[in-house]
Design a protein around this motif. Structure first.
Motif, PDB file in Angstrom:
ATOM      1  N   MET A   1     -38.226  73.665   7.550  1.00 28.51           N
ATOM      2  CA  MET A   1     -37.202  74.091   6.606  1.00 28.51           C
ATOM      3  C   MET A   1     -35.810  73.668   7.084  1.00 28.51           C
ATOM      4  SD  MET A   1     -36.368  77.854   5.030  1.00 28.51           S
ATOM      5  CE  MET A   1     -37.398  77.724   3.581  1.00 28.51           C
ATOM      6  N   ALA A   2     -35.552  73.786   8.392  1.00 30.65           N
ATOM      7  CA  ALA A   2     -34.258  73.363   8.931  1.00 30.65           C
ATOM      8  C   ALA A   2     -34.031  71.872   8.677  1.00 30.65           C
ATOM      9  CB  ALA A   2     -34.185  73.670  10.426  1.00 30.65           C
ATOM     10  N   ALA A   3     -35.079  71.072   8.852  1.00 32.56           N
ATOM     11  CA  ALA A   3     -34.968  69.637   8.586  1.00 32.56           C
ATOM     12  C   ALA A   3     -34.694  69.377   7.109  1.00 32.56           C
ATOM     13  CB  ALA A   3     -36.249  68.928   9.024  1.00 32.56           C
ATOM     14  N   THR A   4     -35.323  70.163   6.249  1.00 32.22           N
ATOM     15  CA  THR A   4     -35.111  70.010   4.802  1.00 32.22           C
ATOM     16  C   THR A   4     -33.692  70.407   4.423  1.00 32.22           C
ATOM     17  OG1 THR A   4     -37.450  70.545   4.467  1.00 32.22           O
ATOM     18  CG2 THR A   4     -36.030  70.602   2.535  1.00 32.22           C
ATOM     19  N   PHE A   5     -33.180  71.497   5.019  1.00 27.39           N
ATOM     20  CA  PHE A   5     -31.784  71.878   4.783  1.00 27.39           C
ATOM     21  C   PHE A   5     -30.834  70.765   5.234  1.00 27.39           C
ATOM     22  CE2 PHE A   5     -32.780  76.670   5.013  1.00 27.39           C
ATOM     23  CZ  PHE A   5     -32.737  76.784   3.640  1.00 27.39           C
ATOM     24  N   GLN A   6     -31.104  70.199   6.405  1.00 26.93           N
ATOM     25  CA  GLN A   6     -30.237  69.152   6.949  1.00 26.93           C
ATOM     26  C   GLN A   6     -30.172  67.952   6.011  1.00 26.93           C
ATOM     27  OE1 GLN A   6     -28.189  69.065   9.343  1.00 26.93           O
ATOM     28  NE2 GLN A   6     -27.902  66.961   9.997  1.00 26.93           N
ATOM     29  N   GLY A   7     -31.305  67.669   5.362  1.00 25.37           N
ATOM     30  CA  GLY A   7     -31.341  66.514   4.474  1.00 25.37           C
ATOM     31  C   GLY A   7     -30.990  66.796   3.035  1.00 25.37           C
ATOM     32  N   SER A   8     -30.922  68.082   2.644  1.00 20.64           N
ATOM     33  CA  SER A   8     -30.776  68.405   1.222  1.00 20.64           C
ATOM     34  C   SER A   8     -29.334  68.474   0.745  1.00 20.64           C
ATOM     35  CB  SER A   8     -31.469  69.748   0.919  1.00 20.64           C
ATOM     36  OG  SER A   8     -30.817  70.810   1.591  1.00 20.64           O
TER      37      SER A   8
ATOM     38  N   ALA B   1     -24.338  70.911  12.098  1.00 16.55           N
ATOM     39  CA  ALA B   1     -25.589  71.270  11.420  1.00 16.55           C
ATOM     40  C   ALA B   1     -26.777  70.627  12.129  1.00 16.55           C
ATOM     41  CB  ALA B   1     -25.544  70.816   9.963  1.00 16.55           C
ATOM     42  N   ARG B   2     -26.592  69.393  12.582  1.00 21.63           N
ATOM     43  CA  ARG B   2     -27.663  68.726  13.319  1.00 21.63           C
ATOM     44  C   ARG B   2     -27.981  69.477  14.610  1.00 21.63           C
ATOM     45  NH1 ARG B   2     -25.700  64.105  13.030  1.00 21.63           N
ATOM     46  NH2 ARG B   2     -24.487  64.099  14.951  1.00 21.63           N
ATOM     47  N   GLY B   3     -26.935  69.963  15.287  1.00 19.82           N
ATOM     48  CA  GLY B   3     -27.142  70.742  16.504  1.00 19.82           C
ATOM     49  C   GLY B   3     -27.923  72.022  16.227  1.00 19.82           C
ATOM     50  N   LEU B   4     -27.613  72.691  15.119  1.00 17.90           N
ATOM     51  CA  LEU B   4     -28.344  73.905  14.741  1.00 17.90           C
ATOM     52  C   LEU B   4     -29.794  73.589  14.387  1.00 17.90           C
ATOM     53  CD1 LEU B   4     -25.607  75.665  12.578  1.00 17.90           C
ATOM     54  CD2 LEU B   4     -26.433  76.395  14.814  1.00 17.90           C
TER      55      LEU B   4
ATOM     56  N   VAL C   1     -33.640  58.653   7.474  1.00 21.42           N
ATOM     57  CA  VAL C   1     -33.971  57.976   8.722  1.00 21.42           C
ATOM     58  C   VAL C   1     -33.693  58.845   9.947  1.00 21.42           C
ATOM     59  CG1 VAL C   1     -33.394  56.019  10.207  1.00 21.42           C
ATOM     60  CG2 VAL C   1     -33.630  55.684   7.737  1.00 21.42           C
ATOM     61  N   SER C   2     -32.479  59.412  10.032  1.00 17.92           N
ATOM     62  CA  SER C   2     -32.093  60.138  11.244  1.00 17.92           C
ATOM     63  C   SER C   2     -32.943  61.393  11.442  1.00 17.92           C
ATOM     64  CB  SER C   2     -30.605  60.508  11.201  1.00 17.92           C
ATOM     65  OG  SER C   2     -30.328  61.332  10.089  1.00 17.92           O
ATOM     66  N   ILE C   3     -33.254  62.114  10.354  1.00 14.74           N
ATOM     67  CA  ILE C   3     -34.049  63.339  10.472  1.00 14.74           C
ATOM     68  C   ILE C   3     -35.466  63.016  10.931  1.00 14.74           C
ATOM     69  CG2 ILE C   3     -35.050  65.267   9.176  1.00 14.74           C
ATOM     70  CD1 ILE C   3     -32.536  65.224   7.435  1.00 14.74           C
ATOM     71  N   LEU C   4     -36.038  61.954  10.394  1.00 12.74           N
ATOM     72  CA  LEU C   4     -37.372  61.551  10.826  1.00 12.74           C
ATOM     73  C   LEU C   4     -37.365  61.156  12.303  1.00 12.74           C
ATOM     74  CD1 LEU C   4     -38.544  59.436   7.752  1.00 12.74           C
ATOM     75  CD2 LEU C   4     -39.024  61.824   8.255  1.00 12.74           C
ATOM     76  N   ALA C   5     -36.285  60.518  12.731  1.00 19.32           N
ATOM     77  CA  ALA C   5     -36.181  60.111  14.136  1.00 19.32           C
ATOM     78  C   ALA C   5     -36.128  61.329  15.055  1.00 19.32           C
ATOM     79  CB  ALA C   5     -34.943  59.238  14.339  1.00 19.32           C
ATOM     80  N   TYR C   6     -35.373  62.359  14.671  1.00 23.74           N
ATOM     81  CA  TYR C   6     -35.284  63.574  15.493  1.00 23.74           C
ATOM     82  C   TYR C   6     -36.626  64.311  15.528  1.00 23.74           C
ATOM     83  CZ  TYR C   6     -30.228  63.236  16.021  1.00 23.74           C
ATOM     84  OH  TYR C   6     -28.966  62.825  16.357  1.00 23.74           O
ATOM     85  N   ARG C   7     -37.325  64.348  14.406  1.00 23.79           N
ATOM     86  CA  ARG C   7     -38.637  64.993  14.391  1.00 23.79           C
ATOM     87  C   ARG C   7     -39.610  64.256  15.311  1.00 23.79           C
ATOM     88  NH1 ARG C   7     -40.678  68.477  11.087  1.00 23.79           N
ATOM     89  NH2 ARG C   7     -42.572  67.252  10.671  1.00 23.79           N
ATOM     90  N   SER C   8     -39.531  62.957  15.316  1.00 25.12           N
ATOM     91  CA  SER C   8     -40.372  62.173  16.214  1.00 25.12           C
ATOM     92  C   SER C   8     -40.016  62.446  17.674  1.00 25.12           C
ATOM     93  CB  SER C   8     -40.216  60.682  15.907  1.00 25.12           C
ATOM     94  OG  SER C   8     -40.956  59.895  16.810  1.00 25.12           O
TER      95      SER C   8
ATOM     96  N   VAL D   1     -28.210  76.187   9.213  1.00 29.47           N
ATOM     97  CA  VAL D   1     -28.155  74.724   9.085  1.00 29.47           C
ATOM     98  C   VAL D   1     -27.553  74.352   7.731  1.00 29.47           C
ATOM     99  CG1 VAL D   1     -29.490  72.586   9.069  1.00 29.47           C
ATOM    100  CG2 VAL D   1     -30.152  74.465  10.596  1.00 29.47           C
ATOM    101  N   ALA D   2     -28.038  75.031   6.680  1.00 29.82           N
ATOM    102  CA  ALA D   2     -27.541  74.758   5.329  1.00 29.82           C
ATOM    103  C   ALA D   2     -26.078  75.163   5.184  1.00 29.82           C
ATOM    104  CB  ALA D   2     -28.390  75.497   4.296  1.00 29.82           C
TER     105      ALA D   2
END
Length: 411
Positions: free
Chosen positions: A356-363, A336-339, A156-163, A325-326
């Motif tokens: 990729m940064a978003a994927t690292f944040q979520g992985s 990590a979110r800041g990066l 949820v949070s990563i999708l919100a930041y991308r939006s 980020v990872a």
């Protein structure tokens, strides 16, 4: 202990890098920046704990309602056939099963604000059964590694930041994150099971794991066939489900003729005590990360890694710029979110590096943060192999994220 060595190492490396920059590069403000980071991250640690105070009061109160109403007992019975095999030292249908399942569910839905208080509740229940109060039990290690592997179904949070950053396709990272976290969780489960001699090939275990896999694959198929459902599922489904659970607890408590308000207050009272208890552990891990980053040691680390990969003949090293980020995620989700947001701002949210940064944040999950906070909340000093296997699961998630990113994001 790995955490002790790592903490000392980060300070000593920061000192060496700082002296080098002062003597050979003439950076006279380097130690001012390092010391400033000490105070800034110490302040951040307290602010996080302050935020957690409210979240802990809320969720410990809700969980108290669930326990008194019998909801946690019902949830425990649902997951007991699987958890009895994964946590063989726990009594059958123990309330900790329900608390752990609530924690896992919040993580799967990407609801970090709910996951931590629920995890602390589960850890306290596991500690009550721990015969050696200063040493992590097998059950606590299994719980921690599964927690830190961070299976996420709806980020949820990563999708919100991308939006927020204006992505043209907000949900593009949805499937890669799901695949990466699932692989990390599977590696974590297998690693702990091997260490604790737990047989994963029993029919009950295979049935549960097979059902979870079928659900994930079914969800993937549905969202691939109907991409317009991704945003509603991500933005509405998780939060609605969580609020529905709260309402369900309240309704069950009303049927049991329980004073819901007083029960909530009784549970919430423990939130402040737990939050204060974790402040030293939070500050300890955050200041180490802060000085390591402020000294420039982190930048040198990744420059060296890039040079090593080039020397080894790896032709594609552009993922290195997103790798911080990872690296930071196991220490601090906020850092990590800041990066990640910095990568969004510098390279673009829909660039290869941005995705990729978003994927690292979520992985991966905040392994050291979780270790410090969860074990610190119950006074455990000897974490045994929890950190090592947690990092192994993180490494699996990072490798999976790199491979999957090249599959999904490169034309």
């Amino acid at each position: 202990m790995l955490l002790n060595r790592l903490w000392i190492g980060m300070f000593l490396v920061s000192l060496v890098v700082g002296i080098f920059k002062l003597l050979f590069l003439g950076e006279t403000l380097i130690f001012k920046e390092i010391v400033d980071s000490l105070f800034d991250t110490a302040k951040l640690g307290f602010e996080i704990a302050l935020y957690l105070t409210g979240a802990l009061c809320l969720w410990l109160g809700i969980m108290e309602i669930g326990e008194k109403a019998g909801a946690i007992r019902i949830l425990s019975r649902w997951v007991a056939p699987l958890f009895n095999h994964l946590f063989p030292e726990l009594p059958k249908n123990h309330p900790a099963f329900g608390s752990m399942m609530m924690n896992f569910s919040a993580n799967m839905l990407g609801l970090d604000n709910a996951a931590t208080p629920l995890g602390l509740k589960a850890m306290n229940e596991l500690q009550a059964l721990n015969p050696q109060k200063d040493t992590a039990s097998n059950a606590q290690i299994m719980f921690l590694v599964l927690n830190t592997s961070g299976l996420t179904i709806i980020p949820v949070s990563i999708l919100a930041y991308r939006s927020q950053f204006g992505s043209a396709n907000v949900a593009e990272v949805f499937l890669p994150i799901l695949f990466a976290t699932y692989f990390a969780s599977l590696v974590g489960l297998i690693a702990v099971s091997i260490k604790q001699k737990i047989n994963l090939f029993k029919p009950v275990v295979l049935a549960y794991l097979g059902s979870i896999t079928a659900f994930i694959l079914g969800l993937l198929w549905l969202l691939i066939q109907f991409p317009d459902l991704v945003d509603p599922v991500s933005n509405i489904g998780g939060n609605l489900l969580l609020f529905g659970i709260i309402i369900g607890f309240i309704v069950l408590a009303m049927r049991a003729k329980i004073n819901v308000y007083e029960t909530f207050i009784d549970g919430a009272k423990g939130g402040f005590k737990v939050a204060i208890g974790i402040v030293p552990y939070l500050v300890a891990i955050l200041v180490a990360v802060g000085v390591f980053k402020a000294s420039g040691a982190m930048e040198l680390l990744f420059d060296g890694l890039k040079a090593l990969l080039i020397y080894a003949g790896v032709q594609t090293t552009n993922f290195i710029e997103a790798l911080p980020v990872a690296f930071m995620k196991p220490f601090s989700g906020g850092a990590a979110r800041g990066l990640m947001l910095e990568v969004f701002d510098t390279h673009g949210v829909d660039s290869f590096l941005g995705k990729m940064a978003a994927t690292f944040q979520g992985s991966t999950e905040t392994t050291f943060y979780v270790l410090a906070v969860y074990f610190g909340s119950v006074g455990i000093k000897k974490t045994r192999y929890a950190a090592g296997l947690g990092l192994l699961a993180d490494l699996a998630g990072i490798i999976a994220a790199i491979v999957i990113s090249y599959i999904f994001y490169v034309d």
